[in-house]
Design a protein around this motif. Structure first.
Motif, PDB file in Angstrom:
ATOM      1  N   ARG B  50      -9.506 -13.549  -2.772  1.00  0.00           N
ATOM      2  CA  ARG B  50      -8.718 -13.688  -3.981  1.00  0.00           C
ATOM      3  C   ARG B  50      -8.926 -15.060  -4.637  1.00  0.00           C
ATOM      4  N   TYR B  53     -12.190 -14.978  -6.445  1.00  0.00           N
ATOM      5  CA  TYR B  53     -12.042 -14.192  -7.674  1.00  0.00           C
ATOM      6  C   TYR B  53     -11.305 -14.994  -8.743  1.00  0.00           C
ATOM      7  N   PRO B  59     -16.344 -10.038  -9.330  1.00  0.00           N
ATOM      8  CA  PRO B  59     -15.710  -9.176  -8.323  1.00  0.00           C
ATOM      9  C   PRO B  59     -16.641  -8.096  -7.764  1.00  0.00           C
ATOM     10  N   TYR B  77     -10.882  -5.758   2.620  1.00  0.00           N
ATOM     11  CA  TYR B  77     -11.205  -6.379   1.333  1.00  0.00           C
ATOM     12  C   TYR B  77     -10.016  -6.234   0.375  1.00  0.00           C
ATOM     13  N   MET B  81      -7.794  -9.136  -1.364  1.00  0.00           N
ATOM     14  CA  MET B  81      -7.765  -9.286  -2.820  1.00  0.00           C
ATOM     15  C   MET B  81      -6.347  -9.178  -3.365  1.00  0.00           C
ATOM     16  N   ASN B  82      -5.495  -8.499  -2.620  1.00  0.00           N
ATOM     17  CA  ASN B  82      -4.107  -8.318  -3.058  1.00  0.00           C
ATOM     18  C   ASN B  82      -3.146  -8.820  -1.982  1.00  0.00           C
ATOM     19  N   GLY B  89      -3.287  -7.034 -10.036  1.00  0.00           N
ATOM     20  CA  GLY B  89      -3.499  -7.276 -11.449  1.00  0.00           C
ATOM     21  C   GLY B  89      -2.879  -8.545 -11.967  1.00  0.00           C
TER      22      GLY B  89
END
Lengths: 279, 90
Positions: B50, B53, B59, B77, B81-82, B89
């Motif tokens: 994250r 990113y 990404p 993953y 990322m979250n 988002g």
């Protein structure tokens, strides 16, 4: 004289190359999508193309930020792929209609489209995965055109439509009797890698399909003309609608657009559609 | 941050299996071959997906390189990322 005889646009999610991935789809969605591909395959077969011109993008396997053209035409003797193995994508080797490819590049450079060109352009799942279902005998020579729909900054949606239209006019000017079909692949909405990975925007997808099927090109190219706006509504994979727009641009009025299938496929994390232009 | 150099490393990790294997076993020697600053090296060493990113790394390249180079799953993953303190988002 060349003649544009058909066009297909469809998603190229690499999972479509794998029988196991098809089994992950709910039965009704699987049947709908298979039916769409079957109809598209038949449309291409009935059109009897001598050449298939593809508008597809890349996934950093053929082009990278060290050298990244907006529109790249394969002009060599053959196209081999995939550039990078994976996703059960089969190895293929296809002849390139190199004489026509060189004609398109030269017409472009003399007429306002600065094509890049390559004698050794590999194929990607963007071409191979859909062609497994559309031209499974691998018997049609191709002209691969890679559109930068993956690495910002990108050519605008309108520019992609216009370049497709230019290539369509090139076919009309081509002095040899040649039947040419077009294939554009990618999209529809999907997010590949960012926090929203897995999301699908069915509303966007259906709007875009409706625009193309009703020839509302100004709306299709204009509503999300800015990179950031398209990214927000359709994801980083949604930029691939540029490949569909290029095919739409290449189509003569006499070929009728039609949506063959659409499914917001959660197991494949992609709004997956198929369109055809046929007589 | 030299985003290009990070993107380039990720591209190479996806394409080059021996490089990806070396990345897992002897990461410093791989990182030395790219013009990365100290922060980038740390983020890559710990696969801070994250954070990379958020700093502008592509990404798609992150996702494609993550499996071969980190040897981790898609679920891992997505979790990286979250993170729980960051809604999707955001």
């Amino acid at each position: 004289m060349g003649e544009v005889v058909a066009g297909i646009a469809c998603s190229h999610v690499p999972f479509m190359a794998s029988p196991k991935q098809w089994e992950r789809l709910p039965e009704a969605e699987r049947a709908h999508l298979r039916g769409g591909f079957e109809r598209a395959r038949k449309i291409l077969e009935d059109a009897r193309p001598d050449v298939l011109i593809t508008f597809a993008d890349d996934h950093f396997d053929r082009c990278f930020y060290d050298n990244l053209p907006a529109f790249l035409v394969g002009i060599g003797e053959e196209a081999v792929g995939p550039a990078v193995a994976g996703f059960d994508i089969p190895n293929v080797r296809l002849p390139i209609a190199s004489k026509l490819a060189r004609f398109i590049v030269r017409e472009g450079l003399e007429g306002g489209v600065d094509f890049a060109f390559s004698e050794e352009l590999a194929l990607d799942h963007a071409e191979i995965a859909p062609m497994m279902h559309l031209t499974p005998r691998w018997d049609v020579p191709i002209i691969p055109i890679v559109v930068n729909a993956f690495a910002p900054p990108m050519p605008s949606p309108k520019r992609c439509f216009d370049v497709g239209a230019f290539v369509g006019r090139c076919i009309e000017r081509w002095p040899e009797r040649t039947r040419v079909a077009f294939l554009g692949t990618g999209g529809l909405s999907h997010w590949v890698g960012p926090p929203q990975t897995g999301k699908i925007n069915e509303q966007f997808d259906r709007w875009f399909l409706e625009c193309l099927s009703q020839r509302r090109i100004e709306e299709a190219t204009g509503r999300y003309a800015r990179y950031e706006d398209l990214e927000a509504v359709a994801g980083n994979g949604g930029h691939e609608i540029r490949d569909w727009l290029a095919v739409a641009g290449a189509m003569p009025q006499r070929l009728r657009p039609e949506v063959l299938a659409y499914e917001p496929l959660k197991p494949w994390s992609t709004g997956t559609g198929i369109m055809a232009w046929s007589s | 941050m030299s985003r290009y150099q990070v993107d380039k490393l990720l591209r190479d990790l996806r394409r080059d299996q021996p490089l990806a294997a070396r990345f897992r076993t002897n990461i410093e020697t791989v990182l030395d071959d790219y013009k990365l600053d100290a922060e980038e090296r740390e983020l890559l060493k710990h696969w801070e997906i994250r954070a990379l990113y958020d700093r502008g790394v592509n990404p798609l390249l992150l996702l494609l390189a993550h499996g071969p180079a980190a040897g981790k799953s898609m679920q891992e993953y997505a979790a990286a990322m979250n993170p729980k303190d960051r809604p999707p988002g955001e």
